[in-house]
Design a protein around this motif. Structure first.
Motif, PDB file in Angstrom:
ATOM      1  N   ASP A  97      46.974   3.133  30.298  1.00 26.25           N
ATOM      2  CA  ASP A  97      47.851   2.221  29.553  1.00 26.25           C
ATOM      3  C   ASP A  97      47.566   0.760  29.877  1.00 26.25           C
ATOM      4  O   ASP A  97      48.259  -0.134  29.399  1.00 26.25           O
ATOM      5  N   THR A 267      43.835  -4.401  28.671  1.00 27.63           N
ATOM      6  CA  THR A 267      44.558  -3.474  27.786  1.00 27.63           C
ATOM      7  C   THR A 267      46.054  -3.708  27.871  1.00 27.63           C
ATOM      8  O   THR A 267      46.612  -3.829  28.979  1.00 27.63           O
ATOM      9  N   THR A 269      49.783  -2.121  26.460  1.00 27.74           N
ATOM     10  CA  THR A 269      50.532  -1.066  25.774  1.00 27.74           C
ATOM     11  C   THR A 269      51.859  -1.668  25.342  1.00 27.74           C
ATOM     12  O   THR A 269      52.619  -2.178  26.173  1.00 27.74           O
ATOM     13  N   SER A 300      48.558   0.572  21.550  1.00 29.72           N
ATOM     14  CA  SER A 300      47.777   0.011  22.645  1.00 29.72           C
ATOM     15  C   SER A 300      46.629  -0.820  22.082  1.00 29.72           C
ATOM     16  O   SER A 300      46.032  -0.461  21.063  1.00 29.72           O
TER      17      SER A 300
END
Length: 341
Positions: A97, A267, A269, A300
């Protein structure tokens, strides 16, 4: 290159993909204790495709794969309860995540080592140019894909995997080991010193039944790193982090949506409020941007070196509705404590 970034003294050349490499880490942990301990623990934040490969490989070894939230104290307590039968553990760094909840990683390693098991970390080479190395957490194995270093997505593959470990497992890991030798004139020469997984060599003692490596793609990744150099790779990573942070700040300050992961590298989420994931995906597709639908109310986003200013402006509009966002003159710098934590 892989040894430098992971902090581990030996790396093979190479494995098929990240999932296969994770399966080999599980197999190494199991065979290292001669099959006496049959539980292998993986973090709940592991990439789902990696988990699937591990579970498939574990079936024929009669190894039980147990998922625990190892980044939480609850997960640590659950690990302690089954520790006597655990041959190893695997965590994702950064997590699937995007989070960087690493406070318990060293504790996981210490617990597993106290039971003579092996601690493995699935990780990202680009992130490791800025983050603490797996070796600093006490990892015995570091693995992952080298796709980030100059290899196209290819609709899912192929991507070369790396697998780094300590010298004591030299004859137990799968893959080819390149060693320093001498040529017929007595000059230094590199050659394949060990091929422990090949069925045509001591077949009954092969460490793995996987005979495919992505040597060409491994070389492509190595040359990508050679071309950019350590400073260039760090600049790429800092730019990726900066773009990710700009979007995170815009979502947090100018929308009703929530960022699920408190720390990140590349990244985010996003937990959606007031919109569904399909609606966000449809907006992004108008800009030719593909997002990952986690569930009906969660998406995401992952950044890499190909993301440009216009992509970021478009993403801000997708999540905040602001079509007049101006790209800042200066990217956010690495947050205080980011490297240490």
């Amino acid at each position: 290159m892989v040894s430098s970034l992971t902090g581990l003294p030996m790396a093979n050349a190479s494995l098929l993909d990240e999932g296969t490499a994770a399966g080999e880490a599980m197999s190494l942990s199991f065979h290292n204790l001669k099959g006496k301990k049959t539980k292998y623990v993986v973090d709940t934040d592991l990439h789902p495709q990696t988990l699937n490969v591990i579970q498939s490989r574990a079936t024929n070894l009669n190894v039980e794969i147990i998922q625990l939230p190892l980044s939480t104290n609850e997960g640590i307590d659950q690990l302690k309860e089954i520790l006597s039968d655990v041959c190893g553990a695997l965590v994702q760094y950064p997590a699937t995540d995007g989070s960087l909840s690493v406070d318990n990683f060293q504790k996981v390693g210490e617990l597993v080592h106290s039971n003579k098991g092996l601690f493995a970390m699935a990780t990202d080479l680009l992130a490791l140019t800025l983050l603490k190395s797996p070796a600093e957490f006490g990892a015995d194995v570091a693995l992952g894909t080298t796709q980030r270093f100059g290899v196209p997505f290819g609709y899912g593959g192929p991507h070369a995997a790396f697998f780094a470990t300590n010298l004591k497992y030299l004859r137990k890991i799968p893959g080819r080991i390149v060693g320093l030798s001498k040529d017929r004139l007595g000059k230094p020469a590199l050659r394949l010193a060990l091929q422990t997984r090949e069925q045509h060599i001591r077949r009954e003692k092969a460490t793995s039944n996987i005979c495919t490596s992505q040597a060409l793609l491994a070389n492509m990744s190595a040359m990508y790193a050679v071309y950019h150099g350590p400073k260039g790779l760090k600049n790429i990573a800092a730019r990726v982090y900066g773009y990710t942070t700009i979007l995170a700040d815009q979502i947090k300050n100018n929308s009703n949506h929530e960022i699920s992961n408190g720390k990140w590298f590349d990244t985010l989420t996003v937990k959606l409020n007031g919109e569904l994931a399909d609606e966000i995906l449809a907006k992004a597709l108008k800009f030719n941007i593909n997002l990952y639908k986690v569930d009906a109310e969660t998406v995401s986003i992952s950044f890499d070196e190909t993301v440009n200013e216009q992509d970021l402006v478009s993403l801000v509009e997708v999540f905040t509705g602001n079509a007049s966002f101006k790209f800042p003159e200066q990217l956010p710098t690495i947050a205080e404590g980011f490297i240490e934590n």
